[in-house]
Design a protein around this motif. Structure first.
Motif, mmCIF file in Angstrom:
data_model
loop_
_atom_site.group_PDB
_atom_site.id
_atom_site.type_symbol
_atom_site.label_atom_id
_atom_site.label_comp_id
_atom_site.label_asym_id
_atom_site.label_seq_id
_atom_site.Cartn_x
_atom_site.Cartn_y
_atom_site.Cartn_z
ATOM 1 N N ALA A 92 0.820 -1.207 0.000
ATOM 2 C CA ALA A 92 0.000 0.000 0.000
ATOM 3 C C ALA A 92 0.854 1.256 0.000
ATOM 4 O O ALA A 92 0.543 2.239 -0.664
ATOM 5 C CB ALA A 92 -0.937 0.009 1.205
ATOM 6 N N ALA A 93 1.951 1.220 0.750
ATOM 7 C CA ALA A 93 2.800 2.400 0.857
ATOM 8 C C ALA A 93 3.400 2.782 -0.484
ATOM 9 O O ALA A 93 3.748 3.933 -0.718
ATOM 10 C CB ALA A 93 3.894 2.156 1.882
ATOM 11 N N LYS A 94 3.512 1.800 -1.393
ATOM 12 C CA LYS A 94 4.129 2.088 -2.695
ATOM 13 C C LYS A 94 3.138 2.662 -3.689
ATOM 14 O O LYS A 94 3.527 3.227 -4.704
ATOM 15 C CB LYS A 94 4.752 0.807 -3.267
ATOM 16 N N PRO A 126 -4.736 5.538 -6.404
ATOM 17 C CA PRO A 126 -4.969 4.083 -6.406
ATOM 18 C C PRO A 126 -5.264 3.556 -5.002
ATOM 19 O O PRO A 126 -6.099 2.671 -4.820
ATOM 20 C CB PRO A 126 -3.651 3.509 -6.925
ATOM 21 N N LEU A 127 -4.609 4.147 -3.986
ATOM 22 C CA LEU A 127 -4.811 3.703 -2.608
ATOM 23 C C LEU A 127 -6.255 3.984 -2.172
ATOM 24 O O LEU A 127 -6.924 3.128 -1.583
ATOM 25 C CB LEU A 127 -3.829 4.473 -1.700
ATOM 26 N N ALA A 150 -8.843 4.426 -4.194
ATOM 27 C CA ALA A 150 -9.749 3.591 -4.993
ATOM 28 C C ALA A 150 -9.811 2.178 -4.411
ATOM 29 O O ALA A 150 -10.889 1.578 -4.289
ATOM 30 C CB ALA A 150 -9.268 3.548 -6.448
ATOM 31 N N ASP A 151 -8.651 1.678 -4.006
ATOM 32 C CA ASP A 151 -8.564 0.338 -3.443
ATOM 33 C C ASP A 151 -9.326 0.263 -2.111
ATOM 34 O O ASP A 151 -10.079 -0.678 -1.860
ATOM 35 C CB ASP A 151 -7.088 -0.003 -3.231
ATOM 36 N N PHE A 152 -9.133 1.292 -1.273
ATOM 37 C CA PHE A 152 -9.793 1.348 0.037
ATOM 38 C C PHE A 152 -11.313 1.368 -0.146
ATOM 39 O O PHE A 152 -12.054 0.678 0.541
ATOM 40 C CB PHE A 152 -9.327 2.606 0.783
ATOM 41 N N TYR A 153 -11.749 2.170 -1.134
ATOM 42 C CA TYR A 153 -13.183 2.294 -1.399
ATOM 43 C C TYR A 153 -13.757 0.949 -1.824
ATOM 44 O O TYR A 153 -14.804 0.517 -1.351
ATOM 45 C CB TYR A 153 -13.398 3.357 -2.491
ATOM 46 N N TRP A 166 -13.709 13.727 -8.781
ATOM 47 C CA TRP A 166 -13.758 14.477 -7.518
ATOM 48 C C TRP A 166 -12.547 14.145 -6.638
ATOM 49 O O TRP A 166 -11.951 15.027 -6.033
ATOM 50 C CB TRP A 166 -15.041 14.116 -6.738
ATOM 51 N N ALA A 167 -12.201 12.888 -6.592
ATOM 52 C CA ALA A 167 -11.077 12.461 -5.752
ATOM 53 C C ALA A 167 -9.786 13.107 -6.239
ATOM 54 O O ALA A 167 -8.980 13.600 -5.440
ATOM 55 C CB ALA A 167 -10.957 10.939 -5.759
ATOM 56 N N LYS A 168 -9.600 13.117 -7.583
ATOM 57 C CA LYS A 168 -8.407 13.745 -8.167
ATOM 58 C C LYS A 168 -8.326 15.218 -7.799
ATOM 59 O O LYS A 168 -7.279 15.733 -7.397
ATOM 60 C CB LYS A 168 -8.449 13.626 -9.704
ATOM 61 N N GLN A 169 -9.471 15.931 -7.944
ATOM 62 C CA GLN A 169 -9.517 17.366 -7.623
ATOM 63 C C GLN A 169 -9.188 17.602 -6.147
ATOM 64 O O GLN A 169 -8.417 18.493 -5.806
ATOM 65 C CB GLN A 169 -10.902 17.943 -7.946
ATOM 66 N N ALA A 170 -9.766 16.781 -5.298
ATOM 67 C CA ALA A 170 -9.547 16.963 -3.858
ATOM 68 C C ALA A 170 -8.080 16.712 -3.497
ATOM 69 O O ALA A 170 -7.482 17.453 -2.719
ATOM 70 C CB ALA A 170 -10.464 16.022 -3.064
#
Lengths: 371, 371
Positions: free
Chosen positions: A331-333, A338-339, A341-344, A359-363
């Motif tokens: 995960a740290a890499k 992507p982290l 998106a994966d968590f979601y 939205w995530a990219k903008q934030a």
């Protein structure tokens, strides 16, 4: 004479955030019913009426109502000591007036040497006390713990024994040989502060508070009544209630009190607990500790369980959780997006939509500018 | 009958950080001495026994001792109501037992409609209450403030008037026409919540608490006793004490109580206050508010004044402080080191040494690297 022995009410205590005042008032009504049915002559409350030294107004109102009910409305003499959870100073309020209706309340060591005589028995009401209070009272610096302090305390009480009476000690301390459970404070529950059972033999009976398990001590004439309710998961198997002590024979019987809601501990697979055919056979209203035997990630697990068991008080795993696809090292890499998106995906079970990704990219971009 | 009227004890209150418990216990002994000397038949305490709804253990112990002393040791009947600073629920503890020794304590509106008869007088003990309590009690949504609520309260009390007795109201509210001082809570001390003096005429006398100035109201038969001590600088000129009410004539006299330490306000030049020939003529032990008439910066001014007046409770300037050499606009243009050197010069009266300058440079350099 028949005496009802209760202790460790802990009024105002919460269980994993759940308010217990209504539960405490409900079980108190069962206590009253037992007192009436058994036609007891007096009631012992062996400390920890309150859960905290600084109780809320609501808790104060409940304790005041309970004492008023038992003593003034129902006319029972009360034999009460403060416990380590009570503020001795606050609980002492009104004490000198209470005796007018046989409400005997001790919150200081020096008060313990004026026994209360009811019928065939002298009662010595010994509140919870710190060793320093015994050192001051006896002017003896060697009384460095409760075990040592109890020796002169008991010796002094013995000088007041009336030969034609039975002698009962009401106290709030840890007696040697006791086991203890999670909901008691660990402070001062240790070997050094355990009172030796052998030191208590001068008394015909010792009615204690402090340990919440009525079976904590194996000594016929020294008894913890146990708490009013199950106040921790470790007490699941302990029936709670009161003792009815017969001072003629110094024998007792236990009377269980039914709680408004039980405490239970379920160890199972999530799928099984979430199966209506199964969970409808369970006590869903109980305060429920859950240990899952699953090892995979389960999205929204707490919310799902609370929908079935509204009073979940704890959730853990019997064998840990296996995070197969995203171990922390990997995960740290990953980059932030992507982290995220994966968590979601892991927590909701669905992927981010295109709009959510934008939205995530903008934030993320905005947050990086701020740094 | 002779009645001592006191109010607004505010036990546990601090004055600018100074603990007043010892002062309160000291002045209480003077109150006891007056009660004995005047051979009073009862004592009114018109609310705000405590300063806070959640009093400390120490404050609780003091109030408990005071009530015990007056009522049980000295045998005075007590007529007590809770004030807005008291927790009605906490103060109510023991209430139903207190009556056994004529300690009459009301903390709820509904309790106010059972008058206490002593000798030639009926006493109506009306605690501080919120309008919502009157709305519930009278089931009348129009009682939106205390002024409106008092109308049915007084009407109901009048139905209980015994024709052959005098009628005294004990209360804790703001009566119209009162002035108020800094140490009262501003909440609900406003026009809308002022009770009209004209509404109180059914009573032969009204003994009040709430306002700390006994001269707050100009109405012969409606009196604030004032607070037990001066609890703010604005009360410097107000003698504190108790009233002795004669219920035969419904007249009163004021008995001043000497405080352990006075409260004073000094307005003067620093050099004058720091002059031993002058300050030795002053009451240096008093709680002292100081207003300096100087305009220049005075290095270590508070420490210097505290060395002379150990109980400084406030310090301000009559005409502000003139920062002649380093006005803020100019200071902003200086670099950190000259600014530091200048500040050191102004506050200590000496310049930085070469070694101190080196240390300052190093420290400033290190702090800039961190950014």
């Amino acid at each position: 004479m028949k005496i009802l022995h209760t202790a460790d009410w802990h009024i105002g205590k919460k269980l994993a955030g759940f308010e217990l005042l209504a539960d405490q008032e409900a079980v108190f009504e069962h206590l009253v019913a037992v007192a009436k049915k058994e036609q007891v002559d007096a009631i012992i409350i062996a400390g920890d009426l309150y859960d905290r030294a600084m109780p809320s107004e609501a808790a104060t109102a409940v304790v005041n109502r309970m004492l008023l009910r038992l003593n003034r409305e129902l006319g029972y003499p009360l034999l009460v000591v403060s416990g380590n959870h009570d503020s001795a100073v606050r609980l002492n309020t009104g004490r000198d007036w209470y005796q007018s209706t046989q409400l005997y309340l001790n919150t200081r060591l020096d008060q313990a040497f004026s026994p209360v005589t009811l019928g065939d028995t002298q009662f010595f009401l010994l509140p919870y006390f710190e060793p320093v209070m015994a050192r001051q009272y006896f002017d003896d610096d060697s009384l460095t713990n409760i075990a040592k302090a109890m020796v002169p305390v008991i010796a002094k009480m013995q000088t007041m024994f009336a030969a034609d009476k039975k002698h009962v000690l009401v106290g709030h301390f840890f007696a040697a040989g006791s086991e203890h459970s999670d909901s008691e404070t660990r402070v001062n529950v240790g070997g050094l502060d355990a009172v030796a059972v052998s030191d208590l033999t001068p008394f015909d009976y010792v009615a204690l508070g402090h340990l919440h398990n009525r079976h904590a001590l194996k000594a016929e004439k020294i008894q913890y009544s146990g708490a009013l309710l199950k106040y921790s998961v470790s007490e699941v198997a302990q029936a709670k209630g009161v003792y009815i002590l017969d001072t003629q024979t110094m024998t007792r019987k236990f009377m269980a009190l039914a709680p408004k809601y039980e405490v239970q501990h379920l160890t199972d697979r999530f799928a099984h607990l979430a199966d209506p055919d199964y969970y409808q056979s369970l006590d869903r209203e109980a305060y429920t500790a859950i240990t899952l035997t699953d090892t995979q990630v389960i999205p929204n697990v707490m919310a799902s369980l609370r929908a079935i068991f509204p009073r979940v008080i704890s959730l853990d795993r019997a064998h840990g959780v296996r995070l197969a696809k995203t171990p922390q090292v990997q995960a740290a890499k990953l980059g932030p997006l992507p982290l995220l998106a994966d968590f979601y995906q892991v927590t909701t079970g669905t992927a981010l939509t295109a709009q959510q990704k934008t939205w995530a990219k903008q934030a993320l971009a905005a947050s990086q500018q701020e740094v």
